[in-house]
Design a protein around this motif. Structure first.
Motif, short mmCIF file in Angstrom:
data_model
loop_
_atom_site.label_atom_id
_atom_site.label_comp_id
_atom_site.label_asym_id
_atom_site.label_seq_id
_atom_site.Cartn_x
_atom_site.Cartn_y
_atom_site.Cartn_z
N ASN A 103 -4.32 7.51 -0.89
CA ASN A 103 -3.92 6.15 -0.52
C ASN A 103 -4.23 5.16 -1.65
O ASN A 103 -5.19 5.34 -2.40
CB ASN A 103 -4.66 5.71 0.74
N PHE A 104 -3.42 4.12 -1.71
CA PHE A 104 -3.64 3.04 -2.68
C PHE A 104 -3.27 1.70 -2.08
O PHE A 104 -2.51 1.62 -1.13
CB PHE A 104 -2.85 3.29 -3.98
N GLU A 123 -5.85 12.43 -5.66
CA GLU A 123 -7.00 11.53 -5.81
C GLU A 123 -7.14 11.13 -7.28
O GLU A 123 -6.94 11.93 -8.18
CB GLU A 123 -8.29 12.23 -5.37
N GLY A 124 -7.47 9.86 -7.51
CA GLY A 124 -7.76 9.37 -8.86
C GLY A 124 -6.54 9.14 -9.73
O GLY A 124 -6.64 9.09 -10.95
N ALA A 169 -2.89 0.25 -9.01
CA ALA A 169 -3.91 0.68 -8.05
C ALA A 169 -4.35 2.08 -8.43
O ALA A 169 -3.65 2.80 -9.16
CB ALA A 169 -3.35 0.67 -6.64
N GLU A 170 -5.50 2.48 -7.92
CA GLU A 170 -5.97 3.85 -8.07
C GLU A 170 -6.03 4.47 -6.69
O GLU A 170 -6.47 3.85 -5.73
CB GLU A 170 -7.35 3.88 -8.72
N THR A 171 -5.59 5.74 -6.61
CA THR A 171 -5.58 6.42 -5.33
C THR A 171 -6.98 6.91 -4.95
O THR A 171 -7.78 7.27 -5.81
CB THR A 171 -4.61 7.62 -5.34
N ASP A 172 -7.25 6.91 -3.65
CA ASP A 172 -8.53 7.42 -3.15
C ASP A 172 -8.39 8.92 -2.84
O ASP A 172 -7.37 9.54 -3.14
CB ASP A 172 -9.00 6.62 -1.94
N SER A 173 -9.39 9.49 -2.19
CA SER A 173 -9.40 10.94 -1.92
C SER A 173 -8.26 11.38 -0.99
O SER A 173 -7.88 12.55 -1.00
CB SER A 173 -10.75 11.35 -1.34
N ALA A 174 -7.72 10.46 -0.21
CA ALA A 174 -6.60 10.78 0.68
C ALA A 174 -5.25 10.46 0.03
O ALA A 174 -4.21 10.56 0.68
CB ALA A 174 -6.74 10.03 1.99
N SER A 198 0.85 -1.18 0.00
CA SER A 198 0.00 0.00 0.00
C SER A 198 0.89 1.23 0.00
O SER A 198 2.11 1.13 0.03
CB SER A 198 -0.91 0.00 1.23
N LYS A 244 -2.37 10.87 -13.74
CA LYS A 244 -3.74 11.26 -13.45
C LYS A 244 -4.24 12.01 -14.68
O LYS A 244 -3.74 13.09 -15.00
CB LYS A 244 -3.84 12.15 -12.22
#
Length: 160
Positions: A89-90, A61-62, A82-87, A50, A116
């Protein structure tokens, strides 16, 4: 035996066949579900990986994060993404074929790309990468990750 007895015997057999077929169908369906649920883990052995992606101190994000093996030999090491979230994180997943993804990645040394793309309304226009271009190509990125079987497998990528 008279015709009436033969008719009742045939009628009972006909009634029994659909019930038997239904029972057989339910039994086979249950076995199929059980087999799918208890199947072997497809693909290579992986470890969870991660991380977080930031740019100018802010989470991204994204973004698409791709781990590409530095010294791949055939199918011995697969890339993962992986795709990152709003924070920002992946959690990495490895493609195992047939549209299937498996959590984690094989231990090894990886080059990491991060992109992105902007959302475009006009499908004739190519989307633009919103992050620094050096991180989009494996030959220009300076992001690297060494994934081990044990120890820390969380990576922080600060884009500049």
């Amino acid at each position: 035996m008279d015709r009436s007895a033969n008719f009742h015997s045939l009628f009972n057999w006909i009634r029994a066949v659909p019930l038997f077929s239904l029972r057989l169908s339910v039994t086979l369906l249950s076995l199929l579900v059980l087999c799918i649920g208890c199947g072997t883990d497809k693909g290579p052995a992986t470890v969870p990986v991660s991380g977080v992606v930031t740019w100018k101190g802010e989470p991204v994000e994204g973004a698409l994060v791709v781990f590409l093996p530095e010294n791949a030999s055939g199918e011995s090491m697969l890339g993962a993404q992986a795709e990152t979230d709003s924070a920002g994180n992946f959690a990495i997943q490895t493609y195992t074929g047939g549209g299937d993804m498996k959590d984690g990645i094989q231990p090894g040394v990886y080059k990491v790309t991060v992109t992105k793309l902007e959302v475009v309304q006009d499908m004739r226009r190519r989307p633009k990468n919103l992050l620094p271009p050096k991180y989009a190509e494996v030959r220009t990125t300076d992001l690297q990750a060494t994934v081990t079987e044990s120890g820390n497998r969380s990576f922080a990528f600060e884009l500049k």
